[in-house]
Design a protein around this motif. Structure first.
Motif, short mmCIF file in Angstrom:
data_model
loop_
_atom_site.label_atom_id
_atom_site.label_comp_id
_atom_site.label_asym_id
_atom_site.label_seq_id
_atom_site.Cartn_x
_atom_site.Cartn_y
_atom_site.Cartn_z
N GLU A 1 1.36 -1.49 -0.01
CA GLU A 1 -0.27 -0.13 0.49
C GLU A 1 1.03 1.35 -0.11
OE1 GLU A 1 -2.51 -0.78 3.51
OE2 GLU A 1 -3.99 -1.67 2.56
N GLY A 2 -0.30 2.84 -0.18
CA GLY A 2 1.27 3.71 -0.75
C GLY A 2 1.95 3.77 -1.81
N GLY B 1 -2.92 -15.12 -8.05
CA GLY B 1 -3.27 -14.70 -6.63
C GLY B 1 -3.01 -12.84 -6.84
N VAL B 2 -2.92 -12.31 -7.41
CA VAL B 2 -2.26 -10.92 -7.39
C VAL B 2 -4.31 -10.24 -7.81
CG1 VAL B 2 -1.86 -9.03 -8.38
CG2 VAL B 2 -0.70 -10.96 -8.78
N LEU B 3 -4.21 -9.18 -6.19
CA LEU B 3 -5.39 -8.32 -6.40
C LEU B 3 -5.15 -6.87 -5.95
CD1 LEU B 3 -8.87 -8.19 -5.93
CD2 LEU B 3 -8.64 -8.62 -3.64
N ASP B 4 -5.55 -6.42 -6.79
CA ASP B 4 -5.65 -5.23 -7.07
C ASP B 4 -7.00 -4.37 -6.79
OD1 ASP B 4 -5.70 -2.00 -7.88
OD2 ASP B 4 -3.63 -2.44 -9.23
N LEU B 5 -6.78 -3.95 -5.03
CA LEU B 5 -8.18 -3.90 -4.29
C LEU B 5 -8.57 -2.11 -3.83
CD1 LEU B 5 -10.83 -4.97 -3.21
CD2 LEU B 5 -9.69 -5.27 -1.68
N VAL B 6 -9.49 -1.59 -4.41
CA VAL B 6 -9.64 -0.35 -3.16
C VAL B 6 -10.98 -0.52 -2.45
CG1 VAL B 6 -10.91 2.27 -3.64
CG2 VAL B 6 -9.09 1.06 -5.36
N GLU B 7 -10.91 -0.85 -1.16
CA GLU B 7 -12.00 -1.02 -0.71
C GLU B 7 -12.31 0.38 0.37
OE1 GLU B 7 -8.82 -3.19 2.88
OE2 GLU B 7 -7.70 -3.75 1.33
N SER C 1 -9.44 2.95 0.81
CA SER C 1 -7.69 2.49 0.02
C SER C 1 -7.39 1.94 -1.07
CB SER C 1 -7.32 2.02 1.97
OG SER C 1 -7.48 0.49 2.34
N ARG C 2 -6.47 1.59 -1.76
CA ARG C 2 -6.06 0.99 -2.67
C ARG C 2 -4.87 0.16 -2.38
NH1 ARG C 2 -3.15 2.63 -7.40
NH2 ARG C 2 -3.77 0.51 -9.28
N GLY C 3 -4.94 -1.20 -2.44
CA GLY C 3 -3.51 -1.90 -2.30
C GLY C 3 -3.68 -3.33 -2.99
N VAL C 4 -2.53 -4.45 -3.02
CA VAL C 4 -2.27 -4.82 -3.86
C VAL C 4 -1.45 -6.21 -3.41
CG1 VAL C 4 -0.55 -5.58 -5.87
CG2 VAL C 4 -1.47 -3.55 -6.14
N TYR C 5 -2.93 -6.89 -3.06
CA TYR C 5 -2.44 -8.21 -2.51
C TYR C 5 -2.36 -9.83 -3.16
CZ TYR C 5 -5.34 -5.54 0.95
OH TYR C 5 -5.58 -3.97 1.80
N GLU C 6 -1.22 -10.37 -2.53
CA GLU C 6 -0.83 -11.15 -3.14
C GLU C 6 -0.99 -12.19 -2.69
OE1 GLU C 6 3.86 -11.00 -4.71
OE2 GLU C 6 3.05 -8.79 -3.53
N THR C 7 -1.69 -13.71 -2.76
CA THR C 7 -2.55 -14.45 -2.07
C THR C 7 -2.24 -16.04 -2.57
OG1 THR C 7 -4.00 -13.30 -0.94
CG2 THR C 7 -4.18 -14.39 -0.11
N PRO C 8 -1.11 -16.10 -3.12
CA PRO C 8 -1.30 -17.18 -4.24
C PRO C 8 -1.70 -18.40 -3.38
CG PRO C 8 0.88 -16.55 -3.44
CD PRO C 8 0.43 -15.51 -2.64
N GLY C 9 -1.42 -18.75 -2.68
CA GLY C 9 -1.74 -19.62 -1.84
C GLY C 9 -2.95 -20.51 -1.60
#
Length: 406
Positions: free
Chosen positions: A190-191, A258-264, A272-280
């Motif tokens: 983030e950020g 498992g890549v997510l670009d999210l404004v939550e 807020s905008r974040g990039v989450y990597e959750t492959p497993g």
């Protein structure tokens, strides 16, 4: 709040929590104990011990909590197929209650009268840490320096560090490109370069997932086996919970999954905008959904899906230790009694897709659904009465509306 005498600090060893450590010592003149949790963030933690000792900490706790994290927090959450706002796999959210739990336990063991964390006053983590702490010990004092001190800029933080001989990594003297939080379930960025949601995130943000363009050009198939809703083996090899998630991370990361670009919507009110990597986690969710397809009754499954958004929101907002989360967990766990079997996934260029599933607990009846002769397993004439009874209220509504229009 009166000045604490002894504080247990959630300590990463980074610049911010090192400054907090020294600030607690100078502001309150108190004894500080540090707690560093290994949740699978992939960093060497011994430097945190040395840094804490150098800063005059009375006692250092460094604990490997990876198995407890996955077994008691991640897996129960995945039994629910929990997604916040339909997309986010809650990687940061689910780690906070475990950290808070150990903070409170260490405080009791050390005779400390307060705990402290490094979460800012703008984010969700302050809420999660503190709600969990108060749920476990209503008398605990929680210190959140970011809401108390006047070190409100990176420049002032660096000045404080230099004044107090706190080592500052060279790359911290410039503007960091983004902020990162990591554990065995995910990496959150983030950020800075990510703050404008109209700009695409650069590939260098990714830390554990390869860009999909660089993923292998051939698909890979893996099999994930479940017992009562929890993954227990990969490709027939039994593994511990943390080992399973580690292995699934390797598979998913390799294939760009498992890549997510999210404004939550944060709990505190801002977006807020974040990039989450959750492959497993992405593989685990797909596989769990796959085995539920053949083992979970429709009524149970639909009820479970209907409560999932509420369950996910409770975790996101920091209510892991609330009675309502525990009540929902009991319902979810009851639904998993027969969620046992194996799923085959096809991994290819950013996607994980269920291609086969089988179970001794399966509710799937080929005899009932076949387009060939079913040997009397299903009487198609029964459908007429079923339809007529379900149509009755619709007929009455239509007749009433036609009468009023006439």
């Amino acid at each position: 709040m009166s000045a604490p005498k002894k504080v247990v600090l959630a300590y990463s060893g980074g610049l911010d929590t090192s400054i907090i450590l020294k600030w607690l010592q100078t502001e309150y003149g108190c004894e500080v104990v540090t707690f560093t949790a290994d949740l699978g963030q992939g960093e060497e933690l011994e430097p945190a011990r040395k840094k804490a000792e150098m800063l005059g900490v009375s006692k250092v706790y460094i604990e490997d909590l990876r198995e407890e994290f996955v077994r008691d927090f991640v897996f129960p959450m995945f039994r629910a197929n929990a997604l916040y706002e339909g997309l986010y796999l809650l990687g940061t959210s689910i780690a906070r209650p475990l950290i808070s739990k150990r903070l409170v336990e260490i405080a009791a063991a050390e005779g400390a009268d307060a705990v402290a964390h490094g979460a800012t006053g703008k984010g969700n983590d302050q809420v999660r840490f503190e709600l969990a702490a108060y749920a476990l010990n209503p008398d605990i004092k929680v210190i959140a320096p970011w809401r108390l001190w006047d070190l409100t800029s990176r420049t002032r933080l660096l000045e404080f560090a230099e004044q107090n001989q706190i080592p500052v990594a060279k790359d911290k003297r410039g503007e960091a490109p983004f902020s990162v939080d990591a554990n065995l379930l995910h990496t959150s960025s983030e950020g800075k370069v990510l703050e404008n949601p109209a700009e695409e995130a650069p590939d260098y943000v990714l830390q554990r997932v390869v860009p999909v363009e660089q993923a292998p050009n051939e698909p890979e198939f893996i099999e994930v086996s479940f017992e009562k809703g929890d993954a227990v083996a990969i490709n027939g090899e039994a593994m511990s919970p943390a080992t399973i998630l580690t292995k699934l991370n390797e598979y998913g990361g390799k294939h760009g999954i498992g890549v997510l670009d999210l404004v939550e919507n944060r709990f505190v009110g801002m977006k807020s905008r974040g990039v989450y990597e959750t492959p497993g986690g992405t593989l685990l969710l797909e596989a769990h959904r796959g085995i539920e397809q053949i083992t979970l009754d429709s009524g149970a499954g639909h009820l479970k899906d209907s409560i999932m958004p509420r369950y996910a929101e409770l975790i996101y907002n920091g209510f892991w230790f609330s009675p309502e989360r525990e009540m929902l967990q009991a319902l979810i766990d009851k639904s998993q009694e027969h969620v046992t079997g194996t799923v085959r996934l096809k991994l290819y260029k950013g996607s994980a897709r269920t291609v086969a599933r089988w179970s001794d607990h399966s509710l799937y009846s080929e005899a009932h659904v076949t387009f060939e002769e079913d040997a009397g397993a299903y009487n198609q004439e029964d459908a007429k009465g079923f339809i007529q009874l379900n149509a009755l209220r619709l007929k009455l509504l239509a007749a009433r509306n036609r009468r009023l229009k006439g």
